[in-house]
Design a protein around this motif. Sequence first.
Motif, mmCIF file in Angstrom:
data_model
loop_
_atom_site.group_PDB
_atom_site.id
_atom_site.type_symbol
_atom_site.label_atom_id
_atom_site.label_comp_id
_atom_site.label_asym_id
_atom_site.label_seq_id
_atom_site.Cartn_x
_atom_site.Cartn_y
_atom_site.Cartn_z
ATOM 1 N N LEU A 36 -2.040 4.681 6.401
ATOM 2 C CA LEU A 36 -1.375 3.827 7.385
ATOM 3 C C LEU A 36 -0.946 4.591 8.630
ATOM 4 O O LEU A 36 -0.645 5.783 8.577
ATOM 5 C CB LEU A 36 -0.145 3.162 6.758
ATOM 6 C CG LEU A 36 -0.351 2.416 5.448
ATOM 7 C CD1 LEU A 36 0.980 1.881 4.943
ATOM 8 C CD2 LEU A 36 -1.357 1.272 5.626
ATOM 9 N N THR A 37 -0.888 3.857 9.738
ATOM 10 C CA THR A 37 -0.308 4.386 10.965
ATOM 11 C C THR A 37 1.214 4.306 10.862
ATOM 12 O O THR A 37 1.766 3.736 9.910
ATOM 13 C CB THR A 37 -0.764 3.574 12.182
ATOM 14 O OG1 THR A 37 -0.278 2.217 12.043
ATOM 15 C CG2 THR A 37 -2.281 3.544 12.297
ATOM 16 N N LEU B 21 0.824 -1.205 0.000
ATOM 17 C CA LEU B 21 0.000 0.000 0.000
ATOM 18 C C LEU B 21 0.862 1.260 0.000
ATOM 19 O O LEU B 21 0.576 2.237 -0.696
ATOM 20 C CB LEU B 21 -0.916 0.015 1.229
ATOM 21 C CG LEU B 21 -2.228 -0.750 1.131
ATOM 22 C CD1 LEU B 21 -2.917 -0.794 2.485
ATOM 23 C CD2 LEU B 21 -3.146 -0.137 0.082
ATOM 24 N N ARG B 22 1.933 1.235 0.775
ATOM 25 C CA ARG B 22 2.842 2.378 0.807
ATOM 26 C C ARG B 22 3.491 2.585 -0.562
ATOM 27 O O ARG B 22 3.586 3.709 -1.068
ATOM 28 C CB ARG B 22 3.906 2.171 1.892
ATOM 29 C CG ARG B 22 4.674 3.436 2.252
ATOM 30 C CD ARG B 22 5.643 3.179 3.394
ATOM 31 N NE ARG B 22 4.995 2.756 4.616
ATOM 32 C CZ ARG B 22 4.410 3.573 5.477
ATOM 33 N NH1 ARG B 22 4.376 4.881 5.221
ATOM 34 N NH2 ARG B 22 3.865 3.102 6.570
ATOM 35 N N LEU B 23 3.922 1.464 -1.175
ATOM 36 C CA LEU B 23 4.554 1.553 -2.495
ATOM 37 C C LEU B 23 3.553 2.009 -3.550
ATOM 38 O O LEU B 23 3.935 2.612 -4.568
ATOM 39 C CB LEU B 23 5.145 0.194 -2.881
ATOM 40 C CG LEU B 23 6.308 -0.300 -2.015
ATOM 41 C CD1 LEU B 23 6.716 -1.705 -2.430
ATOM 42 C CD2 LEU B 23 7.500 0.649 -2.111
ATOM 43 N N ALA B 24 2.267 1.723 -3.311
ATOM 44 C CA ALA B 24 1.222 2.127 -4.261
ATOM 45 C C ALA B 24 0.768 3.567 -4.056
ATOM 46 O O ALA B 24 -0.158 4.032 -4.736
ATOM 47 C CB ALA B 24 0.030 1.178 -4.145
ATOM 48 N N GLY B 25 1.404 4.263 -3.110
ATOM 49 C CA GLY B 25 1.092 5.673 -2.906
ATOM 50 C C GLY B 25 0.010 5.959 -1.891
ATOM 51 O O GLY B 25 -0.518 7.075 -1.843
ATOM 52 N N LEU C 292 -15.199 0.192 10.349
ATOM 53 C CA LEU C 292 -14.116 -0.550 9.704
ATOM 54 C C LEU C 292 -13.817 -0.032 8.298
ATOM 55 O O LEU C 292 -13.180 -0.726 7.499
ATOM 56 C CB LEU C 292 -14.386 -2.058 9.689
ATOM 57 C CG LEU C 292 -14.537 -2.679 11.086
ATOM 58 C CD1 LEU C 292 -14.895 -4.156 10.984
ATOM 59 C CD2 LEU C 292 -13.271 -2.496 11.911
ATOM 60 N N ARG C 293 -14.265 1.191 8.012
ATOM 61 C CA ARG C 293 -13.850 1.862 6.785
ATOM 62 C C ARG C 293 -12.471 2.475 6.975
ATOM 63 O O ARG C 293 -12.133 2.937 8.070
ATOM 64 C CB ARG C 293 -14.824 2.985 6.425
ATOM 65 C CG ARG C 293 -16.137 2.537 5.823
ATOM 66 C CD ARG C 293 -16.989 3.754 5.504
ATOM 67 N NE ARG C 293 -18.115 3.425 4.627
ATOM 68 C CZ ARG C 293 -19.319 3.091 5.086
ATOM 69 N NH1 ARG C 293 -19.540 3.033 6.392
ATOM 70 N NH2 ARG C 293 -20.302 2.801 4.234
ATOM 71 N N VAL C 294 -11.695 2.499 5.887
ATOM 72 C CA VAL C 294 -10.452 3.258 5.916
ATOM 73 C C VAL C 294 -10.816 4.721 6.142
ATOM 74 O O VAL C 294 -11.749 5.247 5.525
ATOM 75 C CB VAL C 294 -9.685 3.082 4.593
ATOM 76 C CG1 VAL C 294 -8.457 3.995 4.552
ATOM 77 C CG2 VAL C 294 -9.278 1.623 4.414
ATOM 78 N N GLU C 295 -10.117 5.361 7.059
ATOM 79 C CA GLU C 295 -10.467 6.731 7.439
ATOM 80 C C GLU C 295 -10.547 7.638 6.218
ATOM 81 O O GLU C 295 -9.634 7.691 5.401
ATOM 82 C CB GLU C 295 -9.443 7.275 8.435
ATOM 83 C CG GLU C 295 -9.586 6.668 9.829
ATOM 84 C CD GLU C 295 -8.699 7.366 10.837
ATOM 85 O OE1 GLU C 295 -7.912 8.245 10.448
ATOM 86 O OE2 GLU C 295 -8.790 7.024 12.034
#
Length: 368
Positions: A244-245, A235-239, A256-259
């Motif tokens: 992420l924390t 996910l980090r590499l995908a921008g 449980l949604r991504v903020e």
Amino acid sequence: MHDGDVVVIGGGYAGVRLAKRLDRTARVTLVDRKEIFFHRIASLRAGVRPEWTVTPFIPYDRLLTNGRVVTGKAVRIDSAERHVTLATGERLPYDVLVIATGADYPEPARFVGSTTEEAAKSFAEHQQRIATAEHVLVVGGGPSGVELSAEIRLARPDARVTLAHSGDALLDATGSARAGRKAQAWLESHDIEVRLGAFMSPGHDFGTYRDAHGTVLEADLSFWATGTTPNTLWLRLAGHGDWLTADGHVKVDRTLRVEGRLDVFAVGDVNDVSELKVTPAALAQADIAAHNIRSYLQSSGRHRKEPRFYKPIQRIPLIVPFGPADGLTVLPVPGGETAVLGSRTTTLAKAKTLMTPYMRRQLGYTAT
């Protein structure tokens, strides 16, 4: 009637549960880099005993009736156009995306490679090394470290086995001092050396290990059961590092949604919900997320349902096998106390089969 496209990235416990829950109401695509489901609960025994080598592997082919399972690796998420790109270049459109990529566990509780053959070869190599080792060191006195130490001792009654734990008591994360004492008593009664307050690190020479006090320990084989790392580097590499924390977990709200995103959810070990990262919690999260996804997809219809909030599970039964016929179960009871149950309950609940029949049924197979 199928109300939308749901792409679930990750075919572990949470991903499988959620995909199955949505199979009748949405067009589900489950993506996983492995060609087969990995029943991680059985992996510690599989890494020690040859007869268990293939037990953790259950095919995905009977999981979904209407949806499909794709073997592949997600490398990019276009949240504006709403599609996922795989390493092969294939694009998967979505109305809802679910991140369920779990966490990376230390060996032997790890699926190496992407095929059954590669993972089975890894287990066989661990079995061979354990079969010939004179001294095996297990680092970490949580449930996995205790379980692995017991499995090694029962398979190798003639080998020296040492369990080193940085804390002052085994199983300290359970909050039950009695459970820690019972685990230590079992291990020591089976001639396993238990070292508490021993924060270990590799020494300068191969096969040597040093604790925080400078004490050097020699062992020809070691396993580190000291925690997990969320599988979110992709996910980090995908921008999407902003999802992420600092420690790499996906930030989610109470639904449980991504903020900040209505159409992206994250469930299981991969998210930042503050609770023990154990299978029952992952399954409970998957159930809440499935409800909320259905609510979102049907939001304009007359059958609209309100989303539910996930309440972190702070007190959950924890089962720690000591091989196939012994162990302990930490059971929360009213009033904030815990009961510690012994071998009979533990054997029936988990130790004998490691919940393999249950997971086989979840994936559409017979129990055996």
